[in-house]
Design a protein around this motif. Sequence first.
Motif, PDB file in Angstrom:
ATOM      1  N   ALA A 190       0.630  -1.060  -0.196  1.00 49.22           N
ATOM      2  CA  ALA A 190       0.067  -0.026  -0.024  1.00 49.22           C
ATOM      3  C   ALA A 190       0.789   1.249   0.064  1.00 49.22           C
ATOM      4  CB  ALA A 190      -1.254   0.303   1.172  1.00 49.22           C
ATOM      5  N   LEU A 191       2.286   1.313   0.736  1.00 48.92           N
ATOM      6  CA  LEU A 191       2.711   2.414   1.123  1.00 48.92           C
ATOM      7  C   LEU A 191       3.339   2.884  -1.033  1.00 48.92           C
ATOM      8  CD1 LEU A 191       4.955   1.461   3.998  1.00 48.92           C
ATOM      9  CD2 LEU A 191       3.247   2.124   3.810  1.00 48.92           C
ATOM     10  N   PHE A 192       2.910   1.579  -1.445  1.00 51.75           N
ATOM     11  CA  PHE A 192       3.664   2.504  -2.511  1.00 51.75           C
ATOM     12  C   PHE A 192       3.046   3.062  -3.873  1.00 51.75           C
ATOM     13  CE2 PHE A 192       7.538   0.342  -1.117  1.00 51.75           C
ATOM     14  CZ  PHE A 192       8.642   1.052  -1.089  1.00 51.75           C
ATOM     15  N   VAL A 193       1.396   2.381  -3.560  1.00 55.15           N
ATOM     16  CA  VAL A 193       0.554   2.996  -4.063  1.00 55.15           C
ATOM     17  C   VAL A 193       0.719   4.241  -4.207  1.00 55.15           C
ATOM     18  CG1 VAL A 193      -2.240   3.203  -4.196  1.00 55.15           C
ATOM     19  CG2 VAL A 193      -1.038   1.197  -3.792  1.00 55.15           C
ATOM     20  N   PRO A 194       0.686   5.650  -3.830  1.00 53.05           N
ATOM     21  CA  PRO A 194       0.502   6.539  -5.322  1.00 53.05           C
ATOM     22  C   PRO A 194       1.529   6.981  -5.521  1.00 53.05           C
ATOM     23  CG  PRO A 194      -0.119   6.687  -2.541  1.00 53.05           C
ATOM     24  CD  PRO A 194       0.362   5.534  -2.616  1.00 53.05           C
ATOM     25  N   LEU A 195       3.400   6.531  -5.457  1.00 54.81           N
ATOM     26  CA  LEU A 195       4.107   6.684  -5.899  1.00 54.81           C
ATOM     27  C   LEU A 195       3.975   5.940  -7.625  1.00 54.81           C
ATOM     28  CD1 LEU A 195       6.836   7.433  -6.548  1.00 54.81           C
ATOM     29  CD2 LEU A 195       7.907   5.605  -5.403  1.00 54.81           C
ATOM     30  N   VAL A 196       3.457   4.560  -7.872  1.00 53.15           N
ATOM     31  CA  VAL A 196       3.338   4.611  -8.672  1.00 53.15           C
ATOM     32  C   VAL A 196       2.169   4.387  -9.741  1.00 53.15           C
ATOM     33  CG1 VAL A 196       4.526   2.346  -7.973  1.00 53.15           C
ATOM     34  CG2 VAL A 196       2.280   2.107  -8.108  1.00 53.15           C
ATOM     35  N   ILE A 197       1.180   5.172  -9.259  1.00 52.89           N
ATOM     36  CA  ILE A 197      -0.270   5.293  -9.899  1.00 52.89           C
ATOM     37  C   ILE A 197       0.531   6.675 -10.826  1.00 52.89           C
ATOM     38  CG2 ILE A 197      -1.308   4.165  -9.408  1.00 52.89           C
ATOM     39  CD1 ILE A 197      -3.283   5.854  -7.746  1.00 52.89           C
ATOM     40  N   SER A 198       0.782   7.860  -9.508  1.00 48.44           N
ATOM     41  CA  SER A 198       0.921   8.872 -10.440  1.00 48.44           C
ATOM     42  C   SER A 198       1.742   8.706 -11.003  1.00 48.44           C
ATOM     43  CB  SER A 198       1.441   9.815  -8.735  1.00 48.44           C
ATOM     44  OG  SER A 198       2.795   9.854  -8.335  1.00 48.44           O
ATOM     45  N   SER A 199       2.468   8.234 -11.393  1.00 43.26           N
ATOM     46  CA  SER A 199       3.715   8.145 -12.729  1.00 43.26           C
ATOM     47  C   SER A 199       3.059   8.260 -13.799  1.00 43.26           C
ATOM     48  CB  SER A 199       5.039   6.951 -12.249  1.00 43.26           C
ATOM     49  OG  SER A 199       5.932   7.777 -11.409  1.00 43.26           O
ATOM     50  N   GLY A 200       2.000   7.497 -13.825  1.00 40.31           N
ATOM     51  CA  GLY A 200       0.931   6.989 -15.282  1.00 40.31           C
ATOM     52  C   GLY A 200       0.525   8.156 -15.226  1.00 40.31           C
ATOM     53  N   GLY A 201      -0.117   9.184 -14.595  1.00 42.24           N
ATOM     54  CA  GLY A 201      -0.847  10.514 -14.590  1.00 42.24           C
ATOM     55  C   GLY A 201       0.108  11.801 -15.008  1.00 42.24           C
ATOM     56  N   ASN A 202       0.978  11.120 -14.831  1.00 42.05           N
ATOM     57  CA  ASN A 202       2.096  12.588 -14.790  1.00 42.05           C
ATOM     58  C   ASN A 202       2.517  12.304 -16.312  1.00 42.05           C
ATOM     59  OD1 ASN A 202       2.312  13.598 -12.757  1.00 42.05           O
ATOM     60  ND2 ASN A 202       3.778  12.878 -11.764  1.00 42.05           N
ATOM     61  N   SER A 203       2.897  10.942 -16.950  1.00 41.46           N
ATOM     62  CA  SER A 203       3.726  10.679 -18.534  1.00 41.46           C
ATOM     63  C   SER A 203       2.026  11.032 -19.366  1.00 41.46           C
ATOM     64  CB  SER A 203       4.036   9.303 -18.655  1.00 41.46           C
ATOM     65  OG  SER A 203       3.462   8.259 -17.943  1.00 41.46           O
ATOM     66  N   GLY A 204       1.431  10.545 -18.696  1.00 41.70           N
ATOM     67  CA  GLY A 204      -0.071  10.850 -19.758  1.00 41.70           C
ATOM     68  C   GLY A 204      -0.169  12.223 -19.731  1.00 41.70           C
ATOM     69  N   SER A 205      -0.331  13.079 -18.505  1.00 39.64           N
ATOM     70  CA  SER A 205       0.068  14.575 -19.100  1.00 39.64           C
ATOM     71  C   SER A 205       1.080  15.019 -19.998  1.00 39.64           C
ATOM     72  CB  SER A 205      -0.226  14.978 -17.678  1.00 39.64           C
ATOM     73  OG  SER A 205      -0.122  16.491 -17.151  1.00 39.64           O
TER      74      SER A 205
END
Lengths: 325, 325
Positions: free
Chosen positions: B180-195
């Motif tokens: 759970a600790l890494f959830v924000p980290l891994v999913i935010s990378s998808g959002g950033n690269s998509g952005s």
Amino acid sequence: MTSKHVSVRSSMTADEVLDFLRRAATQGGDAYYLYALDESGRLEGTLGLRTLVVAESSSLVRDIMQRDVIHVHTGTDREEIGRLMAAHGFQALPVVDSDGRLVGTITPDAVMSLAEEEATEDIQKLGGLEALDAPYDRTTFWPMIRKRGGWLSALFLGETLTATAMGRYEAEIARAVVLALFVPLVISSGGNSGSQAASLVIRALALNELRLRDWLRVLRREVSSGLALGTALGAIGFARIVIWHSLGVSDYGEHALSLAATIAISLVGIVSFGTLAGSMLPFLLLRFGFDPATSSTPFIATLVDVTGLIIYFQVASVVLRGTLL
Amino acid sequence: MTSKHVSVRSSMTADEVLDFLRRAATQGGDAYYLYALDESGRLEGTLGLRTLVVAESSSLVRDIMQRDVIHVHTGTDREEIGRLMAAHGFQALPVVDSDGRLVGTITPDAVMSLAEEEATEDIQKLGGLEALDAPYDRTTFWPMIRKRGGWLSALFLGETLTATAMGRYEAEIARAVVLALFVPLVISSGGNSGSQAASLVIRALALNELRLRDWLRVLRREVSSGLALGTALGAIGFARIVIWHSLGVSDYGEHALSLAATIAISLVGIVSFGTLAGSMLPFLLLRFGFDPATSSTPFIATLVDVTGLIIYFQVASVVLRGTLL
């Protein structure tokens, strides 16, 4: 669209047109400007070709020219030039150096290209990458990867703080795993509201609708906006959990109501913080001489994610103490 | 800036200037255009004032006018007009209706304001809110809240899917809270690269640097970009976990290496998916008649978050089976 044009029939002769022009001259309107200079090349006035054609042959230019020419300096910025052009409906503006000497003219299309380039840069920065300086298609693979990879890596490193922040709440998550399920939901709301506020402020700054000195007014306004938006999302979040739980779609345990309250209260705090951070960061960057557009949506999301986690788990530790935690 | 201007000294007489103009006429350059119409008002040609002044008095306009006038139609879009103006260095363009009749002219400053408004709209949409249609300062509180709250609520409702998705992995999280600790980290990378990808494509589409038919070429290119960027972030993520663990900053347990591998592999998948989604969604919206800029950064982040969670937990369930899970 404007109707400021002169139409003549193709069956008219040049003489007739010139006659027609002489009669129409008093109507004014935009024309082809001649610039009048003094002995040292300093701009003294402008002379419409029409004025010239209708003048007495022996008139001196200085007697018939228009003084107080709208002009720009070599250092005038793009927005200012655009505003002058728009305000005066001129076709092109003379550009003078610090001594008042005419060095050229600037046309609306030059300003137009410049404005377009600046908007492109801002949009790319807002998207969280370095401005490309060239069209997408003419940027080759590796330079493109560098422009995107640099920021992406920086954002990633910043975002690793979320893992550190969550690590501090590992015990709470272990006790109430259900808390972890709502982490992406609550923190993304902070990023989204921050992104909205930042886009508004960055664009308003770029168009000079807002200036640095307006920050306090914007701050006051965005505090209210943040609270209103946070309350709205909090209400939706509360309803979502209670309804899903009542309908049996999800089972959030016997403390579903406390959980819903935790989410709702956190959302008010997180959305307010996101809105505030999103609206103030562009001012802060401007104040310290950076481009406000650098406070990109991903940058704000990263910043707000860490704070969002702390707000969420702190609210949870208060609201859920003695029940879930 | 351009130096296409005519300078005359203020000590010259009108006659001298006219003489000078007569001699300079052969040099061409931009001037004040007259439009020549036929009997029914259809645009037949243009006539520079200079041409007119130097012509034989008895010449017919149709004999000296320039045919094949660069013009636009009442339905021509802003980018096309801007391109025509830039390409031909014209000051203003004549506008004709469907019968070829002259209905007015469009000036560069009109196009400039239009371009600025469109960029503002795009930036606001990219920021995840409805376009304001008015400057920030002149939009009152409640209309502003509605423009922002509508999208914010929609995004929030979309993002509740992350809670549903994570609910499906509740058992895995309970067994390995560290995931759970890494959830924000891994999913935010998808959002950033998509952005990043979305901003690039949306702006290129707005400037007509890219067209709908280019989607496959962009897709191919963005697959490579996504893999390259994902691999880079994966490597950083792997190093971060291993180094933090080795230095004792964080304790990720005896399976820290497998955990690091899970994060790294997930990042390759999530960043690739984010890049792909971000670059293709604007094309998809365009294809179905929507404004590509609607695929805002927050919209893409929401979309990518859910997929990111699924990718992450699926990778974890394979890599960590028999160890952590």
